[in-house]
Design a protein around this motif. Sequence first.
Motif, PDB file in Angstrom:
ATOM      1  N   ASP A 180      -7.388  87.542  61.304  1.00  0.00           N
ATOM      2  CA  ASP A 180      -8.433  87.949  60.380  1.00  0.00           C
ATOM      3  C   ASP A 180      -9.673  88.419  61.137  1.00  0.00           C
ATOM      4  O   ASP A 180     -10.085  87.807  62.134  1.00  0.00           O
ATOM      5  CB  ASP A 180      -8.839  86.792  59.460  1.00  0.00           C
ATOM      6  N   HIS A 181     -10.276  89.500  60.661  1.00  0.00           N
ATOM      7  CA  HIS A 181     -11.616  89.942  61.096  1.00  0.00           C
ATOM      8  C   HIS A 181     -11.705  90.195  62.602  1.00  0.00           C
ATOM      9  O   HIS A 181     -12.714  89.882  63.226  1.00  0.00           O
ATOM     10  CB  HIS A 181     -12.665  88.911  60.681  1.00  0.00           C
ATOM     11  N   ILE A 182     -10.637  90.738  63.172  1.00  0.00           N
ATOM     12  CA  ILE A 182     -10.520  91.026  64.621  1.00  0.00           C
ATOM     13  C   ILE A 182     -10.980  89.835  65.474  1.00  0.00           C
ATOM     14  O   ILE A 182     -11.462  90.006  66.598  1.00  0.00           O
ATOM     15  CB  ILE A 182     -11.199  92.344  65.026  1.00  0.00           C
ATOM     16  N   ALA A 183     -10.815  88.621  64.944  1.00  0.00           N
ATOM     17  CA  ALA A 183     -11.178  87.368  65.624  1.00  0.00           C
ATOM     18  C   ALA A 183     -12.687  87.159  65.749  1.00  0.00           C
ATOM     19  O   ALA A 183     -13.147  86.367  66.556  1.00  0.00           O
ATOM     20  CB  ALA A 183     -10.503  87.226  66.985  1.00  0.00           C
ATOM     21  N   LYS A 184     -13.459  87.880  64.942  1.00  0.00           N
ATOM     22  CA  LYS A 184     -14.885  87.612  64.762  1.00  0.00           C
ATOM     23  C   LYS A 184     -15.727  87.629  66.039  1.00  0.00           C
ATOM     24  O   LYS A 184     -16.490  86.700  66.311  1.00  0.00           O
ATOM     25  CB  LYS A 184     -15.077  86.275  64.020  1.00  0.00           C
ATOM     26  N   PRO A 185     -15.634  88.673  66.864  1.00  0.00           N
ATOM     27  CA  PRO A 185     -16.558  88.753  68.006  1.00  0.00           C
ATOM     28  C   PRO A 185     -17.999  88.860  67.516  1.00  0.00           C
ATOM     29  O   PRO A 185     -18.264  89.408  66.437  1.00  0.00           O
ATOM     30  CB  PRO A 185     -16.118  90.033  68.716  1.00  0.00           C
ATOM     31  N   ASP A 186     -18.937  88.352  68.309  1.00  0.00           N
ATOM     32  CA  ASP A 186     -20.353  88.407  67.947  1.00  0.00           C
ATOM     33  C   ASP A 186     -20.876  89.811  68.258  1.00  0.00           C
ATOM     34  O   ASP A 186     -21.436  90.066  69.331  1.00  0.00           O
ATOM     35  CB  ASP A 186     -21.130  87.342  68.724  1.00  0.00           C
ATOM     36  N   ILE A 187     -20.679  90.703  67.312  1.00  0.00           N
ATOM     37  CA  ILE A 187     -21.064  92.099  67.508  1.00  0.00           C
ATOM     38  C   ILE A 187     -22.581  92.235  67.605  1.00  0.00           C
ATOM     39  O   ILE A 187     -23.103  93.071  68.352  1.00  0.00           O
ATOM     40  CB  ILE A 187     -20.489  92.960  66.376  1.00  0.00           C
ATOM     41  N   ALA A 188     -23.295  91.403  66.893  1.00  0.00           N
ATOM     42  CA  ALA A 188     -24.764  91.464  66.910  1.00  0.00           C
ATOM     43  C   ALA A 188     -25.312  91.252  68.317  1.00  0.00           C
ATOM     44  O   ALA A 188     -26.335  91.844  68.690  1.00  0.00           O
ATOM     45  CB  ALA A 188     -25.341  90.430  65.951  1.00  0.00           C
ATOM     46  N   ARG A 189     -24.642  90.417  69.113  1.00  0.00           N
ATOM     47  CA  ARG A 189     -25.103  90.121  70.470  1.00  0.00           C
ATOM     48  C   ARG A 189     -24.300  90.860  71.526  1.00  0.00           C
ATOM     49  O   ARG A 189     -24.445  90.587  72.720  1.00  0.00           O
ATOM     50  CB  ARG A 189     -25.050  88.618  70.720  1.00  0.00           C
ATOM     51  N   GLY A 190     -23.426  91.745  71.091  1.00  0.00           N
ATOM     52  CA  GLY A 190     -22.675  92.553  72.048  1.00  0.00           C
ATOM     53  C   GLY A 190     -21.552  91.823  72.756  1.00  0.00           C
ATOM     54  O   GLY A 190     -21.123  92.260  73.845  1.00  0.00           O
ATOM     55  N   GLU A 191     -21.037  90.743  72.167  1.00  0.00           N
ATOM     56  CA  GLU A 191     -19.914  90.042  72.777  1.00  0.00           C
ATOM     57  C   GLU A 191     -18.711  90.978  72.793  1.00  0.00           C
ATOM     58  O   GLU A 191     -18.235  91.410  71.746  1.00  0.00           O
ATOM     59  CB  GLU A 191     -19.580  88.780  71.978  1.00  0.00           C
ATOM     60  N   PHE A 192     -18.213  91.288  73.987  1.00  0.00           N
ATOM     61  CA  PHE A 192     -17.135  92.269  74.029  1.00  0.00           C
ATOM     62  C   PHE A 192     -16.097  92.015  75.124  1.00  0.00           C
ATOM     63  O   PHE A 192     -14.902  91.923  74.838  1.00  0.00           O
ATOM     64  CB  PHE A 192     -17.710  93.683  74.212  1.00  0.00           C
ATOM     65  N   THR A 193     -16.510  91.905  76.383  1.00  0.00           N
ATOM     66  CA  THR A 193     -15.574  91.977  77.507  1.00  0.00           C
ATOM     67  C   THR A 193     -14.496  90.908  77.439  1.00  0.00           C
ATOM     68  O   THR A 193     -13.292  91.207  77.531  1.00  0.00           O
ATOM     69  CB  THR A 193     -16.336  91.882  78.840  1.00  0.00           C
ATOM     70  N   ARG A 194     -14.902  89.655  77.283  1.00  0.00           N
ATOM     71  CA  ARG A 194     -13.913  88.573  77.235  1.00  0.00           C
ATOM     72  C   ARG A 194     -13.062  88.684  75.961  1.00  0.00           C
ATOM     73  O   ARG A 194     -11.843  88.490  75.999  1.00  0.00           O
ATOM     74  CB  ARG A 194     -14.622  87.209  77.287  1.00  0.00           C
ATOM     75  N   TRP A 195     -13.729  88.994  74.834  1.00  0.00           N
ATOM     76  CA  TRP A 195     -12.981  89.182  73.591  1.00  0.00           C
ATOM     77  C   TRP A 195     -11.916  90.257  73.759  1.00  0.00           C
ATOM     78  O   TRP A 195     -10.759  90.078  73.350  1.00  0.00           O
ATOM     79  CB  TRP A 195     -13.939  89.565  72.457  1.00  0.00           C
ATOM     80  N   ALA A 196     -12.282  91.396  74.340  1.00  0.00           N
ATOM     81  CA  ALA A 196     -11.352  92.512  74.493  1.00  0.00           C
ATOM     82  C   ALA A 196     -10.159  92.115  75.353  1.00  0.00           C
ATOM     83  O   ALA A 196      -9.004  92.431  75.022  1.00  0.00           O
ATOM     84  CB  ALA A 196     -12.073  93.724  75.101  1.00  0.00           C
ATOM     85  N   LYS A 197     -10.413  91.415  76.435  1.00  0.00           N
ATOM     86  CA  LYS A 197      -9.328  90.984  77.318  1.00  0.00           C
ATOM     87  C   LYS A 197      -8.377  90.046  76.586  1.00  0.00           C
ATOM     88  O   LYS A 197      -7.145  90.185  76.672  1.00  0.00           O
ATOM     89  CB  LYS A 197      -9.911  90.287  78.550  1.00  0.00           C
ATOM     90  N   ASP A 198      -8.933  89.099  75.842  1.00  0.00           N
ATOM     91  CA  ASP A 198      -8.096  88.112  75.154  1.00  0.00           C
ATOM     92  C   ASP A 198      -7.374  88.707  73.951  1.00  0.00           C
ATOM     93  O   ASP A 198      -6.231  88.331  73.659  1.00  0.00           O
ATOM     94  CB  ASP A 198      -8.956  86.925  74.719  1.00  0.00           C
ATOM     95  N   ILE A 199      -8.005  89.639  73.234  1.00  0.00           N
ATOM     96  CA  ILE A 199      -7.337  90.257  72.080  1.00  0.00           C
ATOM     97  C   ILE A 199      -6.199  91.149  72.566  1.00  0.00           C
ATOM     98  O   ILE A 199      -5.131  91.236  71.917  1.00  0.00           O
ATOM     99  CB  ILE A 199      -8.335  91.032  71.195  1.00  0.00           C
ATOM    100  N   GLN A 200      -6.374  91.800  73.702  1.00  0.00           N
ATOM    101  CA  GLN A 200      -5.301  92.620  74.260  1.00  0.00           C
ATOM    102  C   GLN A 200      -4.103  91.756  74.638  1.00  0.00           C
ATOM    103  O   GLN A 200      -2.948  92.142  74.391  1.00  0.00           O
ATOM    104  CB  GLN A 200      -5.816  93.383  75.490  1.00  0.00           C
ATOM    105  N   ARG A 201      -4.371  90.591  75.196  1.00  0.00           N
ATOM    106  CA  ARG A 201      -3.278  89.684  75.555  1.00  0.00           C
ATOM    107  C   ARG A 201      -2.528  89.221  74.317  1.00  0.00           C
ATOM    108  O   ARG A 201      -1.294  89.196  74.294  1.00  0.00           O
ATOM    109  CB  ARG A 201      -3.830  88.480  76.326  1.00  0.00           C
TER     110      ARG A 201
END
Length: 286
Positions: free
Chosen positions: A172-193
């Motif tokens: 659900d909800h692309i796993a809810k990264p904190d877009i407001a604070r720019g949370e991206f790199t770790r989220w992207a790596k883990d979602i790709q896995r």
Amino acid sequence: MKPIGKNKIIMKIDSHVHFWQYSEKEYPWIGTTMSGIRRDFIPTDAEPIFHRHGIAGCIAVQARQNEAENEFMLSLAKRSSFIKGIVGWVPLKDKSLQSKLEAYAQQPLIRGFRHVIQDEPLLEFMLDPSFIRGLRLLHHHNYCYDLLIKPSHLPVAAALVRLLPAQPIVIDHIAKPDIARGEFTRWAKDIQRLASFDNIYCKVSGMTTEARWKEWSENDFRPYLDTVVESFGLKRLIYGSDWPVCLLSTDYEQQLRMVENYFRSFSKPEQASIFGLNALEFYKIA
């Protein structure tokens, strides 16, 4: 609706909608900062919105963690034909789960279940043997599962999915990264896995409430959408609005337009998959 091959149709589906009759006791997660949604939301509120935007049906998703929620959604569906499926709640760790699922087999609108894992205090909640047993029972009874988690849960989710390679699961909800604070790199790596497992789908939903409420721009979402497209491909992405929760940050039209604008350059068959056919396939709706 136009035929696409044998027994297939183009149908725009909103895969993630909630309904409730609000009370503070029943919905404690709707906090005081969420005044805009501290009221009733029922199908008659959604119907004109869906009609205006060409939404032919929706999946109603649980908003309370009790079985009364299932009965509530079933009662709404009896009066609202655009509810095409229900994602309910059951006590997945309970020894009575088998008998409960046998009883729900008499309710074909219930297509799957969900637990609010994001609120569990332990990241390892998903690896509890009783939880894994519950998910295996869901698979045995031909139910899918909505996985509501945050980025910190993604590595544990990957460990879970290794144990359940045949269970259909949608994030659900692309796993809810904190877009407001720019949370991206770790989220992207883990979602790709996590996306490397073929039984995992992803809902393109709930993103606007993870951005700056009422202050976001469409460019804020592009790197996240690029990542899920590259990771899941176009056959495992499913559009959802997360209405009415999305109203905290925007209205229905704006969140839909943001997603549609991103996918506008994609082919019509690709858009048909993301905005409807993938949801029908995942939730096994004829």
